[in-house]
Motif scaffolding. Structure first.
Motif, PDB file in Angstrom:
ATOM      1  N   ARG A 500       7.411 -41.179   1.430  1.00  0.00           N
ATOM      2  CA  ARG A 500       8.053 -41.853   2.561  1.00  0.00           C
ATOM      3  C   ARG A 500       6.984 -42.172   3.599  1.00  0.00           C
ATOM      4  O   ARG A 500       6.171 -41.315   3.974  1.00  0.00           O
ATOM      5  CB  ARG A 500       9.126 -40.975   3.197  1.00  0.00           C
ATOM      6  CG  ARG A 500       9.860 -41.684   4.360  1.00  0.00           C
ATOM      7  CD  ARG A 500      11.027 -40.864   4.930  1.00  0.00           C
ATOM      8  NE  ARG A 500      10.595 -39.600   5.496  1.00  0.00           N
ATOM      9  CZ  ARG A 500      10.998 -38.402   5.046  1.00  0.00           C
ATOM     10  NH1 ARG A 500      11.835 -38.342   4.023  1.00  0.00           N
ATOM     11  NH2 ARG A 500      10.578 -37.286   5.612  1.00  0.00           N
ATOM     12  N   GLY A 520      14.740 -32.269  -2.723  1.00  0.00           N
ATOM     13  CA  GLY A 520      15.662 -32.271  -1.590  1.00  0.00           C
ATOM     14  C   GLY A 520      15.378 -33.388  -0.621  1.00  0.00           C
ATOM     15  O   GLY A 520      16.312 -34.050  -0.117  1.00  0.00           O
ATOM     16  N   ASP A 521      14.084 -33.605  -0.327  1.00  0.00           N
ATOM     17  CA  ASP A 521      13.716 -34.684   0.585  1.00  0.00           C
ATOM     18  C   ASP A 521      14.128 -36.046   0.034  1.00  0.00           C
ATOM     19  O   ASP A 521      14.507 -36.953   0.775  1.00  0.00           O
ATOM     20  CB  ASP A 521      12.207 -34.672   0.836  1.00  0.00           C
ATOM     21  CG  ASP A 521      11.761 -33.425   1.598  1.00  0.00           C
ATOM     22  OD1 ASP A 521      12.576 -32.902   2.375  1.00  0.00           O
ATOM     23  OD2 ASP A 521      10.607 -32.991   1.402  1.00  0.00           O
ATOM     24  N   VAL A 523      16.729 -36.709  -1.777  1.00  0.00           N
ATOM     25  CA  VAL A 523      18.157 -36.917  -1.542  1.00  0.00           C
ATOM     26  C   VAL A 523      18.380 -37.457  -0.140  1.00  0.00           C
ATOM     27  O   VAL A 523      19.131 -38.423   0.073  1.00  0.00           O
ATOM     28  CB  VAL A 523      18.934 -35.603  -1.762  1.00  0.00           C
ATOM     29  CG1 VAL A 523      20.388 -35.761  -1.308  1.00  0.00           C
ATOM     30  CG2 VAL A 523      18.873 -35.183  -3.218  1.00  0.00           C
ATOM     31  N   ASP A 524      17.717 -36.835   0.848  1.00  0.00           N
ATOM     32  CA  ASP A 524      17.898 -37.268   2.237  1.00  0.00           C
ATOM     33  C   ASP A 524      17.385 -38.692   2.444  1.00  0.00           C
ATOM     34  O   ASP A 524      18.001 -39.502   3.151  1.00  0.00           O
ATOM     35  CB  ASP A 524      17.170 -36.308   3.176  1.00  0.00           C
ATOM     36  CG  ASP A 524      17.850 -34.950   3.257  1.00  0.00           C
ATOM     37  OD1 ASP A 524      19.040 -34.868   2.905  1.00  0.00           O
ATOM     38  OD2 ASP A 524      17.182 -33.973   3.661  1.00  0.00           O
ATOM     39  N   GLU A 525      16.231 -38.997   1.849  1.00  0.00           N
ATOM     40  CA  GLU A 525      15.652 -40.328   2.045  1.00  0.00           C
ATOM     41  C   GLU A 525      16.520 -41.409   1.412  1.00  0.00           C
ATOM     42  O   GLU A 525      16.773 -42.454   2.029  1.00  0.00           O
ATOM     43  CB  GLU A 525      14.227 -40.368   1.465  1.00  0.00           C
ATOM     44  CG  GLU A 525      13.558 -41.743   1.488  1.00  0.00           C
ATOM     45  CD  GLU A 525      13.334 -42.301   2.885  1.00  0.00           C
ATOM     46  OE1 GLU A 525      12.963 -43.488   2.992  1.00  0.00           O
ATOM     47  OE2 GLU A 525      13.540 -41.558   3.877  1.00  0.00           O
ATOM     48  N   ALA A 527      19.684 -41.153   0.809  1.00  0.00           N
ATOM     49  CA  ALA A 527      20.915 -41.196   1.604  1.00  0.00           C
ATOM     50  C   ALA A 527      20.700 -42.038   2.856  1.00  0.00           C
ATOM     51  O   ALA A 527      21.584 -42.811   3.272  1.00  0.00           O
ATOM     52  CB  ALA A 527      21.352 -39.779   1.963  1.00  0.00           C
ATOM     53  N   ARG A 528      19.519 -41.894   3.492  1.00  0.00           N
ATOM     54  CA  ARG A 528      19.212 -42.715   4.672  1.00  0.00           C
ATOM     55  C   ARG A 528      19.193 -44.196   4.302  1.00  0.00           C
ATOM     56  O   ARG A 528      19.690 -45.062   5.033  1.00  0.00           O
ATOM     57  CB  ARG A 528      17.857 -42.307   5.255  1.00  0.00           C
ATOM     58  CG  ARG A 528      17.458 -43.133   6.492  1.00  0.00           C
ATOM     59  CD  ARG A 528      15.983 -43.028   6.775  1.00  0.00           C
ATOM     60  NE  ARG A 528      15.167 -43.585   5.693  1.00  0.00           N
ATOM     61  CZ  ARG A 528      14.990 -44.891   5.492  1.00  0.00           C
ATOM     62  NH1 ARG A 528      15.581 -45.774   6.269  1.00  0.00           N
ATOM     63  NH2 ARG A 528      14.235 -45.308   4.497  1.00  0.00           N
ATOM     64  N   VAL A 535      23.146 -40.118   8.433  1.00  0.00           N
ATOM     65  CA  VAL A 535      23.274 -39.715   7.037  1.00  0.00           C
ATOM     66  C   VAL A 535      24.510 -38.830   6.900  1.00  0.00           C
ATOM     67  O   VAL A 535      24.608 -37.763   7.521  1.00  0.00           O
ATOM     68  CB  VAL A 535      22.018 -38.975   6.556  1.00  0.00           C
ATOM     69  CG1 VAL A 535      22.200 -38.506   5.125  1.00  0.00           C
ATOM     70  CG2 VAL A 535      20.802 -39.879   6.704  1.00  0.00           C
ATOM     71  N   ASP A 537      27.613 -36.834   4.440  1.00  0.00           N
ATOM     72  CA  ASP A 537      27.740 -36.105   3.173  1.00  0.00           C
ATOM     73  C   ASP A 537      28.038 -37.061   2.028  1.00  0.00           C
ATOM     74  O   ASP A 537      27.566 -36.870   0.898  1.00  0.00           O
ATOM     75  CB  ASP A 537      28.830 -35.043   3.282  1.00  0.00           C
ATOM     76  CG  ASP A 537      28.441 -33.908   4.230  1.00  0.00           C
ATOM     77  OD1 ASP A 537      27.217 -33.744   4.449  1.00  0.00           O
ATOM     78  OD2 ASP A 537      29.344 -33.214   4.727  1.00  0.00           O
ATOM     79  N   ARG A 540      24.861 -38.523   0.982  1.00  0.00           N
ATOM     80  CA  ARG A 540      24.059 -37.601   0.168  1.00  0.00           C
ATOM     81  C   ARG A 540      24.633 -37.493  -1.239  1.00  0.00           C
ATOM     82  O   ARG A 540      23.906 -37.405  -2.228  1.00  0.00           O
ATOM     83  CB  ARG A 540      24.012 -36.222   0.833  1.00  0.00           C
ATOM     84  CG  ARG A 540      23.142 -36.162   2.072  1.00  0.00           C
ATOM     85  CD  ARG A 540      22.931 -34.723   2.536  1.00  0.00           C
ATOM     86  NE  ARG A 540      22.039 -34.666   3.676  1.00  0.00           N
ATOM     87  CZ  ARG A 540      22.425 -34.734   4.945  1.00  0.00           C
ATOM     88  NH1 ARG A 540      23.742 -34.858   5.214  1.00  0.00           N
ATOM     89  NH2 ARG A 540      21.543 -34.684   5.914  1.00  0.00           N
ATOM     90  N   LYS A 544      22.620 -38.348  -4.641  1.00  0.00           N
ATOM     91  CA  LYS A 544      22.486 -37.439  -5.780  1.00  0.00           C
ATOM     92  C   LYS A 544      22.958 -38.119  -7.071  1.00  0.00           C
ATOM     93  O   LYS A 544      22.361 -37.927  -8.133  1.00  0.00           O
ATOM     94  CB  LYS A 544      23.291 -36.169  -5.528  1.00  0.00           C
ATOM     95  CG  LYS A 544      22.717 -35.280  -4.437  1.00  0.00           C
ATOM     96  CD  LYS A 544      23.615 -34.059  -4.174  1.00  0.00           C
ATOM     97  CE  LYS A 544      23.049 -33.192  -3.050  1.00  0.00           C
ATOM     98  NZ  LYS A 544      23.925 -32.011  -2.760  1.00  0.00           N
TER      99      LYS A 544
END
Length: 549
Positions: A500, A520-521, A523-525, A527-528, A535, A537, A540, A544
């Motif tokens: 990122r 994990g990161d 998933v967040d990226e 999702a963003r 972001v 749930d 996310r 996933k």
């Protein structure tokens, strides 16, 4: 393969070290975070022409180092060898740009020019995007791309060899015709000069010999006069007469003086004998100096003729024989000119036949490959939601040259019935991106050792189309290394490695950095990328699902 990129004091980057991997490498981040800076920095170290203001504000210089792994048969090795640079399994490119704009480059710690960097970059990296003018959108390179797709390397070598042979034969013919025309213009002079030289027939060393003989004869003429006068002085009208008179007078007086003149009389007899010997010697010498009165004249005439001819032709006298041989050779060429020209024209015809055959063979291979490429493109475009688009490889006859007698242009028609146009003239950015991707997939089936970079090639597409783009990029990465700058979560989810790009502000200073993302990161990226600033749930969960495939 690009293994590492080290950037120092370039634009918004103060210090950044990136380690890339084989497969699909994705770079994501918000708009303006600095993704383009990475490409600008990579382009800088590869010698590409780009923006001039690369050095970070306040820094004295910026520096970029790129490290590549080289396979034993990597084409970059040929470039390195030609540049006189040692090549190992690792290739290190380093380039520095001062704040004043001076650029200095090194390849494996050897100073190198920007041209060497650019030639290396052609074997190391390909950049593709909507505004790509270095690769697929450049029509001038379409023929080479088709030849690579066709595997026509051996046929290209045959055509180039035949073209060189034809060019040589044509050049020889032109030179011979020009020489014959020039020779015929001076044929009359040549024949007169050769006749004149043949008549005189000067020999090597003859001038020196004649000059020596002339000087000897001139000297003999002067000496002979003195010797003749000496003989006259010794002869019957000279010393001999006087001695005879003295001997007669002394002999008559000797009785009167009771023999007191016997000794002088004996001395006179000896003198008479010596005088006779001297007279004979002088006479013999005079006879030896007797010369043909016309010999000197003949010698001088030939000597002067040789010297005059040498001056006339502006050569040394000893070179007249060789000069005559040269003139005879030129005359012989004139006499044999028509036959020689005919033979050279036959050689040109034969060489042209070989070239035409090789070029026709290459043209046939290109035509077959064009049909294969068109079919392959149709297969690739359908999954990219462009099943109604038509890709055509247009081959037209052009002026013969070392690459054959064909021009090649990739054309497309995005809608049924629409006229085909150049690939670079497609109106829709999203369509262009997918065309470039499909074409790259088809053209790189046998490519090895090349790092491909796609700069937002998925722009303008989304949903199922973006997922199809991602799958094509992933398939392409299976054969090598692909770097993708993307805003598409569907593409990012398919990456084997994910970074990122972030922009940070500290102490009123803005910098860009790149952060490697773990599971994990990621998933967040993603999702963003799906949800935007907030972001959820649900986002996310969707991320996933994308990562799970």
């Amino acid at each position: 393969m690009l293994r590492g990129l080290d950037i120092r004091d370039m634009l918004l980057i103060d210090r950044l070290e990136l380690d890339f991997q084989p497969g699909l490498n994705v770079l994501t981040g918000e708009t303006g975070a600095g993704k383009s800076i990475l490409l600008d920095s990579l382009g800088f170290v590869l010698g590409w022409r780009g923006r001039a203001d690369l050095v970070r504000q306040g820094a004295s210089q910026g520096e970029v180092t790129a490290v590549f792994d080289l396979a034993p048969d990597h084409p970059a090795r040929a470039v390195l060898q030609e540049a006189g640079i040692d090549a190992g399994d690792e290739l290190i490119l380093r380039r520095v740009n001062t704040a004043e704009g001076r650029k200095t480059a090194w390849v494996n710690d050897r100073r190198a020019s920007g041209e060497v960097l650019r030639r290396l970059s052609d074997t190391l990296v390909e950049l593709h995007g909507q505004h790509d003018d270095r690769g697929l959108l450049n029509a001038r390179g379409h023929r080479q791309l088709l030849d690579t797709f066709a595997g026509a390397e051996d046929q290209l070598v045959a055509v180039r060899t035949a073209w060189r042979a034809l060019a040589t034969a044509q050049s020889d013919l032109t030179t011979a015709e020009s020489a014959l025309e020039q020779s015929r213009a001076e044929e009359e002079y040549l024949r007169h000069a050769v006749a004149e030289l043949d008549e005189l027939d000067p020999q090597p060393g003859e001038e020196e010999r004649l000059d020596s003989e002339r000087r000897a004869m001139q000297a003999a003429e002067r000496v002979r006069g003195d010797v003749a006068r000496a003989l006259q002085a010794l002869g019957g009208e000279g010393a001999e007469a006087l001695l005879n008179d003295a001997s007669r007078w002394i002999d008559g007086a000797n009785e009167a003086v009771e023999g007191r003149l016997d000794a002088p009389l004996a001395a006179l007899e000896r003198a008479m004998e010596a005088l006779g010997e001297a007279e004979q010697g002088v006479s013999d010498c005079l006879n030896a100096l007797e010369i043909d009165p016309y010999a000197l004249e003949r010698t001088e005439e030939r000597l002067f003729a040789i010297r005059a001819l040498a001056r006339k032709h502006d050569v040394l006298a000893d070179e007249l024989g060789g000069f005559a041989d040269d003139l005879r050779t030129r005359l012989a060429a004139i006499d044999a000119g028509d036959a020689d020209i005919a033979a050279r024209r036959a050689a040109v015809t034969e060489a042209r036949g070989h070239y035409d055959a090789a070029a026709s063979d290459l043209s046939e291979t290109r035509a077959i490959a064009a049909r294969r490429l068109d079919t392959a493109m149709a297969d690739e475009l359908a999954p990219l939601k462009m099943e109604r688009a038509v890709f055509r490889t247009v081959i037209e006859e052009t002026e013969p040259g070392p690459e054959g007698q064909d021009s090649v242009t990739f054309t497309v028609a995005t809608n049924p019935g629409a006229p085909p146009g150049a690939l670079s003239k497609i109106a829709s950015g999203g369509e262009l991106s997918r065309f470039l991707l499909a074409l790259k997939v088809c053209l790189t089936q046998n490519a090895e050792g090349l790092t491909m970079i796609f700069d937002e090639i998925d722009r303008g597409v989304g949903g199922a189309t973006a997922a199809a783009v991602g799958r094509r990029l992933s398939a392409l990465a299976e054969r090598g290394q692909v770097l993708v700058v993307t805003h598409s979560p569907q593409v990012a989810a398919l990456g084997a490695h994910h970074w990122r790009v972030e922009k940070r502000v500290a102490d009123d200073t803005t910098t860009s950095t790149v952060v490697p993302l773990d599971a994990g990161d990621r998933v967040d990226e993603i999702a963003r990328m799906l949800a935007g600033d907030t972001v959820t749930d649900e986002a996310r969960g969707a991320a996933k699902a994308l990562l799970a495939g």
